[in-house]
Design an enzyme around this catalytic site. Structure first.
Site, PDB file in Angstrom:
ATOM      1  N   LYS A  70       0.627  -1.256   0.040  1.00  0.00           N
ATOM      2  CA  LYS A  70       0.070  -0.013  -0.047  1.00  0.00           C
ATOM      3  C   LYS A  70       0.928   1.425   0.161  1.00  0.00           C
ATOM      4  CE  LYS A  70      -1.838   1.626   4.016  1.00  0.00           C
ATOM      5  NZ  LYS A  70      -1.512   2.967   4.402  1.00  0.00           N
ATOM      6  N   ASN A  71       1.857   1.243   0.863  1.00  0.00           N
ATOM      7  CA  ASN A  71       2.590   2.546   0.979  1.00  0.00           C
ATOM      8  C   ASN A  71       3.457   2.834  -0.097  1.00  0.00           C
ATOM      9  OD1 ASN A  71       1.353   3.134   3.324  1.00  0.00           O
ATOM     10  ND2 ASN A  71       2.959   2.334   4.871  1.00  0.00           N
ATOM     11  N   ARG A  87      -3.672  11.116   4.495  1.00  0.00           N
ATOM     12  CA  ARG A  87      -2.361  11.927   4.557  1.00  0.00           C
ATOM     13  C   ARG A  87      -1.533  11.709   3.327  1.00  0.00           C
ATOM     14  NH1 ARG A  87       1.226  14.254   8.110  1.00  0.00           N
ATOM     15  NH2 ARG A  87       3.230  13.232   7.837  1.00  0.00           N
ATOM     16  N   CYS A 145      -4.777   8.744   9.380  1.00  0.00           N
ATOM     17  CA  CYS A 145      -5.046   7.961  10.453  1.00  0.00           C
ATOM     18  C   CYS A 145      -4.836   8.940  11.839  1.00  0.00           C
ATOM     19  CB  CYS A 145      -3.845   6.932  10.476  1.00  0.00           C
ATOM     20  SG  CYS A 145      -4.301   5.298  10.103  1.00  0.00           S
ATOM     21  N   ARG A 154       1.497  14.270  13.426  1.00  0.00           N
ATOM     22  CA  ARG A 154       1.815  14.176  12.356  1.00  0.00           C
ATOM     23  C   ARG A 154       2.104  15.411  10.993  1.00  0.00           C
ATOM     24  NH1 ARG A 154      -0.622   8.660   9.842  1.00  0.00           N
ATOM     25  NH2 ARG A 154       1.366   8.369   9.055  1.00  0.00           N
ATOM     26  N   PRO A 155       3.032  16.234  11.617  1.00  0.00           N
ATOM     27  CA  PRO A 155       3.257  17.391  10.666  1.00  0.00           C
ATOM     28  C   PRO A 155       3.929  17.264   9.498  1.00  0.00           C
ATOM     29  CG  PRO A 155       4.836  17.274  12.530  1.00  0.00           C
ATOM     30  CD  PRO A 155       3.742  15.939  12.769  1.00  0.00           C
ATOM     31  N   VAL A 156       3.819  18.216   8.813  1.00  0.00           N
ATOM     32  CA  VAL A 156       4.443  18.072   7.277  1.00  0.00           C
ATOM     33  C   VAL A 156       5.886  18.953   7.405  1.00  0.00           C
ATOM     34  CG1 VAL A 156       2.799  17.017   6.165  1.00  0.00           C
ATOM     35  CG2 VAL A 156       2.876  19.477   6.481  1.00  0.00           C
ATOM     36  N   ASP A 157       6.301  19.562   8.524  1.00  0.00           N
ATOM     37  CA  ASP A 157       7.286  20.447   8.353  1.00  0.00           C
ATOM     38  C   ASP A 157       8.662  20.188   7.772  1.00  0.00           C
ATOM     39  OD1 ASP A 157       7.457  18.837  10.741  1.00  0.00           O
ATOM     40  OD2 ASP A 157       8.967  19.886  11.394  1.00  0.00           O
ATOM     41  N   LEU A 158       9.069  18.896   8.142  1.00  0.00           N
ATOM     42  CA  LEU A 158      10.093  18.165   7.177  1.00  0.00           C
ATOM     43  C   LEU A 158      10.102  18.083   5.644  1.00  0.00           C
ATOM     44  CD1 LEU A 158      10.996  15.263   9.513  1.00  0.00           C
ATOM     45  CD2 LEU A 158      12.023  17.644   9.807  1.00  0.00           C
ATOM     46  N   ASP A 204       3.960   0.078  12.194  1.00  0.00           N
ATOM     47  CA  ASP A 204       2.884  -0.342  11.483  1.00  0.00           C
ATOM     48  C   ASP A 204       2.409  -1.728  11.957  1.00  0.00           C
ATOM     49  OD1 ASP A 204       2.448   2.243  10.515  1.00  0.00           O
ATOM     50  OD2 ASP A 204       2.981   1.339   8.278  1.00  0.00           O
ATOM     51  N   VAL A 247       7.526   6.101  17.539  1.00  0.00           N
ATOM     52  CA  VAL A 247       7.551   6.702  15.916  1.00  0.00           C
ATOM     53  C   VAL A 247       6.359   7.830  16.147  1.00  0.00           C
ATOM     54  CG1 VAL A 247       7.169   6.791  13.620  1.00  0.00           C
ATOM     55  CG2 VAL A 247       8.584   4.725  14.854  1.00  0.00           C
ATOM     56  N   ARG A 296      -8.847   0.786   4.326  1.00  0.00           N
ATOM     57  CA  ARG A 296      -8.114   1.526   3.761  1.00  0.00           C
ATOM     58  C   ARG A 296      -6.915   0.740   3.348  1.00  0.00           C
ATOM     59  NH1 ARG A 296      -6.058   5.204   7.748  1.00  0.00           N
ATOM     60  NH2 ARG A 296      -4.563   5.469   5.911  1.00  0.00           N
TER      61      ARG A 296
HETATM   62  C1  UD1 Z   1       4.625   6.607   6.579  1.00  0.00           C
HETATM   63  C2  UD1 Z   1       3.935   5.281   6.301  1.00  0.00           C
HETATM   64  C3  UD1 Z   1       3.224   4.914   7.556  1.00  0.00           C
HETATM   65  C4  UD1 Z   1       4.227   4.551   8.663  1.00  0.00           C
HETATM   66  C5  UD1 Z   1       5.148   5.572   8.919  1.00  0.00           C
HETATM   67  C6  UD1 Z   1       6.575   5.217   9.677  1.00  0.00           C
HETATM   68  C7  UD1 Z   1       2.712   5.911   4.441  1.00  0.00           C
HETATM   69  C8  UD1 Z   1       1.601   6.381   3.180  1.00  0.00           C
HETATM   70  N1  UD1 Z   1       2.685   5.739   5.468  1.00  0.00           N
HETATM   71  O1  UD1 Z   1       3.913   7.549   7.133  1.00  0.00           O
HETATM   72  O2  UD1 Z   1       2.169   3.669   7.483  1.00  0.00           O
HETATM   73  O3  UD1 Z   1       3.591   4.372   9.799  1.00  0.00           O
HETATM   74  O4  UD1 Z   1       5.836   5.950   7.732  1.00  0.00           O
HETATM   75  O5  UD1 Z   1       7.030   4.052   9.298  1.00  0.00           O
HETATM   76  O6  UD1 Z   1       4.075   5.853   3.590  1.00  0.00           O
HETATM   77  N2  UD1 Z   1       7.110  14.065  11.265  1.00  0.00           N
HETATM   78  C9  UD1 Z   1       7.581  15.255  11.666  1.00  0.00           C
HETATM   79  N3  UD1 Z   1       7.518  16.089  10.489  1.00  0.00           N
HETATM   80  C10 UD1 Z   1       7.237  15.860   9.291  1.00  0.00           C
HETATM   81  C11 UD1 Z   1       7.043  14.427   8.986  1.00  0.00           C
HETATM   82  C12 UD1 Z   1       6.956  13.565   9.957  1.00  0.00           C
HETATM   83  O7  UD1 Z   1       7.597  15.581  12.658  1.00  0.00           O
HETATM   84  O8  UD1 Z   1       7.452  16.707   8.291  1.00  0.00           O
HETATM   85  C13 UD1 Z   1       7.108  12.914  12.229  1.00  0.00           C
HETATM   86  C14 UD1 Z   1       5.714  12.388  12.454  1.00  0.00           C
HETATM   87  O9  UD1 Z   1       4.807  13.013  13.142  1.00  0.00           O
HETATM   88  C15 UD1 Z   1       5.986  11.109  13.029  1.00  0.00           C
HETATM   89  C16 UD1 Z   1       7.343  10.672  12.272  1.00  0.00           C
HETATM   90  O10 UD1 Z   1       8.004  11.911  11.708  1.00  0.00           O
HETATM   91  O11 UD1 Z   1       6.094  11.157  14.454  1.00  0.00           O
HETATM   92  C17 UD1 Z   1       7.285   9.540  11.393  1.00  0.00           C
HETATM   93  O12 UD1 Z   1       6.551   9.945  10.383  1.00  0.00           O
HETATM   94  P1  UD1 Z   1       6.929   9.687   8.909  1.00  0.00           P
HETATM   95  O13 UD1 Z   1       7.880   8.667   9.093  1.00  0.00           O
HETATM   96  O14 UD1 Z   1       6.873  10.745   8.106  1.00  0.00           O
HETATM   97  O15 UD1 Z   1       5.532   8.854   8.585  1.00  0.00           O
HETATM   98  P2  UD1 Z   1       4.824   8.936   7.462  1.00  0.00           P
HETATM   99  O16 UD1 Z   1       5.594   9.172   6.215  1.00  0.00           O
HETATM  100  O17 UD1 Z   1       3.662  10.019   7.496  1.00  0.00           O
END
Ligand code: UD1
Length: 458
Positions: free
Chosen positions: A39-40, A109, A133, A138-142, A326, A348, A418
């Site tokens: 899926k991912n 997301r 979920c 789950r921010p997108v700052d990075l 996961d 995580v 999903r």
């Molecule tokens: C992806 C997977 C999800 C899996 C996760 C961790 C997809 C669609 N989803 O989610 O199933 O559980 O990887 O293996 O591929 N974070 C920040 N800032 C950011 C981005 C992330 O602080 O800009 C934090 C998140 O809040 C979280 C951690 O980093 O605490 C890991 O998130 P991330 O690895 O980005 O997970 P996703 O890509 O959302």
């Protein structure tokens, strides 16, 4: 009901909530399961098809609600997309909109991941902040900081991320980017954006998940120049244009892990293929610690031989190659029936333990302190009405239901749909006894409704 692209519309997708899943536990399982495409990987690879102005054929695409939503988002951008079985044909020669629709993005997301490809192709992208979920902020700052380092101007206004590349060519520029955390999504966003950027991009402290490698391989199949995917340093040399490809997605390691736990929790021998055993190293190690044997029957086929009892073990979730977050909920279900005490630490995501209350309703003995769950093994679980709170939590409840005495009734199935392709069909073929019925057509969900109302008052 389907759209002109053969995809169910958003209204149809929510119908899962009108049903419940009834499981009658304690039936031994036996046989072979075919594992679907990841899926991912599928979600980001569909986004990455936006990078290519020619035909892309993607194979082994799982038939899942999230994947359909991602297809709908591309269709809303004016991209041609057709689904035939597990094959998806995408042609993004024309992208007529740079703004993704809120109704779709808010449900998924991963839809935010189109920001990188859109910016790389059009020099502009407008994406509502994502939903997904309910497992933390789950921010997108990075993602955003990475795109800014590549020269994008990014503003967040009224819940929408507006990203622009200035300059006559509207082309991103290669940059050295260090991620504070090896985020899977941020690594993927930056990697996709960098494929068409001017010059070289390096991502330090990159995520090493197999899905990042799958995405890199797809981009390379379209002519992208990417090195180091699967390590913590990824280098992307930008090219002016990508070309047509035909690509097959890897098998889903989380679905495979879930079926391995199904074998362990029901004391059943189950074989699975296709799988990539190296992607499951941490999961296999933990299953072995609980007393199960995992046999490699062929390079892409594993078999679980359960132990007589389930031994307790401690687990800490970590970025790959550590134990995957996961799989945390599924292992928690397993360890509820272990001999002894286990400690699960979730590092995580915050707020990813909402299944604990539901497992305790089934007779488990789990206490949460911060991001730790202390699980005292019990001798049996008993079937109960329960609520699925997120995707992997739903899987944990299914696993608990398979092992419990009596009937379990799971509500809020949209989470399950999903991420697991034909889960019920696959479990039935192994000998499980379960049925999806309209909510209210069973005695259990009536009890569940009153429970959920009560818990809201609490
Ligand atoms: C992806 C997977 C999800 C899996 C996760 C961790 C997809 C669609 N989803 O989610 O199933 O559980 O990887 O293996 O591929 N974070 C920040 N800032 C950011 C981005 C992330 O602080 O800009 C934090 C998140 O809040 C979280 C951690 O980093 O605490 C890991 O998130 P991330 O690895 O980005 O997970 P996703 O890509 O959302």
């Amino acid at each position: 009901m389907t759209t002109s692209h053969g995809l169910p519309n958003a209204h149809t997708l929510s119908d899962a909530d009108a049903s419940v899943l009834q499981i009658w536990g304690k039936h031994p399982l036996k046989g072979h399961v075919k594992i679907s495409g990841a899926k991912n990987s599928a979600l980001t690879i569909i986004a990455a098809a936006l990078l290519c102005p020619e035909d892309c054929r993607i194979r082994n695409v799982p038939n899942l609600v999230d994947v359909k939503r991602m297809g709908q988002i591309l269709a809303a951008l004016g991209v041609k997309i057709e689904h035939h079985g597990d094959v998806l044909d995408i042609n993004a020669s024309t992208i007529s909109h740079s703004k993704a629709p809120y109704e779709l993005v808010s449900q998924l997301r991963a839809s935010f991941f189109i920001i990188g490809p859109l910016l790389a192709r059009l020099g502009v992208a407008r994406i509502p902040l994502p939903g997904g979920c309910t497992i933390g902020a789950r921010p997108v700052d990075l993602h955003v900081r990475g795109l800014q380092a590549m020269g994008a101007d990014v503003q967040i206004e009224h819940g929408i991320v507006h990203a622009y590349v200035t300059g006559s060519q509207r082309r991103l520029k290669g940059a050295k980017i260090y991620l504070d955390y090896p985020s899977v999504g941020a690594t993927e966003t930056i990697m996709m954006a960098a494929t068409l950027a001017e010059g070289e991009t390096t991502i330090e402290n990159a995520a090493q998940e197999p899905e990042v490698v799958d995405l890199a391989n797809f981009c390379r199949a379209m002519g992208a120049r990417i090195r180091g995917a699967g390590t913590n340093t990824i280098t992307i040399a930008g090219v002016p244009r990508l070309h047509s490809t035909d690509y097959t997605i890897n098998p889903d390691r989380i679905e495979a892990g879930t079926f391995l736990v199904a074998g362990a929790i029901t004391h059943s021998e189950i074989s699975l293929s296709p799988v990539v055993p190296e992607h499951l190293t941490a999961v296999i190690a933990k299953l072995q610690e609980t007393g199960a044997q995992i046999v490699t029957e062929a390079p892409d086929r594993l078999c679980i031989i359960p132990g007589d009892t389930i031994k307790a073990t401690d687990i800490e979730t970590l970025p790959y190659p550590g134990f995957p977050t996961d799989m945390q909920a599924q292992f928690m279900a397993l360890l509820t029936l272990s001999e002894g005490n286990s400690l699960i630490t979730e590092t995580v995501f915050e707020n990813r333990m909402r299944h604990v209350a539901e497992l305790n309703r089934m007779g488990a003995d789990i206490r949460i302190k911060g991001n730790h769950a202390l699980i005292r093994g019990v001798s049996m679980l008993s079937g109960a009405p329960v609520i699925a709170t997120d995707l992997r939590a739903s899987a944990a409840l299914v696993l608990a239901g398979l092992a419990a005495n009596g009937k379990t009734v799971i509500q809020c199935l949209h989470h399950l749909d999903r991420g697991y392709e034909q889960l019920e069909v696959k479990l039935l073929s192994l000998g499980a006894v379960l049925e999806r019925v309209p909510a209210g057509a069973d005695a259990g969900s009536a009890g569940l409704t009153s429970y959920s109302v009560l818990s809201e008052k609490d």
